[in-house]
Design a protein around this motif. Structure first.
Motif: not given
Length: 80
Positions: A32-35, A37-38, A43
């Motif tokens: 998951d790209k958002e995960e 980034k977090k 990413a």
């Protein structure tokens, strides 16, 4: 760089898992790209890197285990 603590799910919910001598290991690709980034600030798959979350549980009565090459051994406590 400070990375937020990853919230692990209950061990038995992970698909890619294996157990041996009461040592249970699960591996989860973080796609998951958002995960990404977090936890890593960007990413990473865009850079050709696939982050992987690894969780291990020692379900033995011992408090220790040893990992070496292809060998995983548990050191059981003994009381004198």
């Amino acid at each position: 760089m400070t990375i937020p603590a990853y919230k692990a799910e209950p061990f038995d919910t992970y698909k890619n898992q294996r157990s041996w001598n009461n040592l249970h290991i699960a591996v989860m690709p973080m796609t998951d790209k958002e995960e990404q980034k977090k936890y890593f600030g960007k990413a990473l798959n865009k850079e050709g890197i696939l982050p992987v979350f690894i969780i291990a549980e020692n379900r033995s009565s011992s408090q220790r285990f040893m990992l070496r090459d292809n060998l995983i051994s548990l050191k059981h406590k003994t009381s004198d």
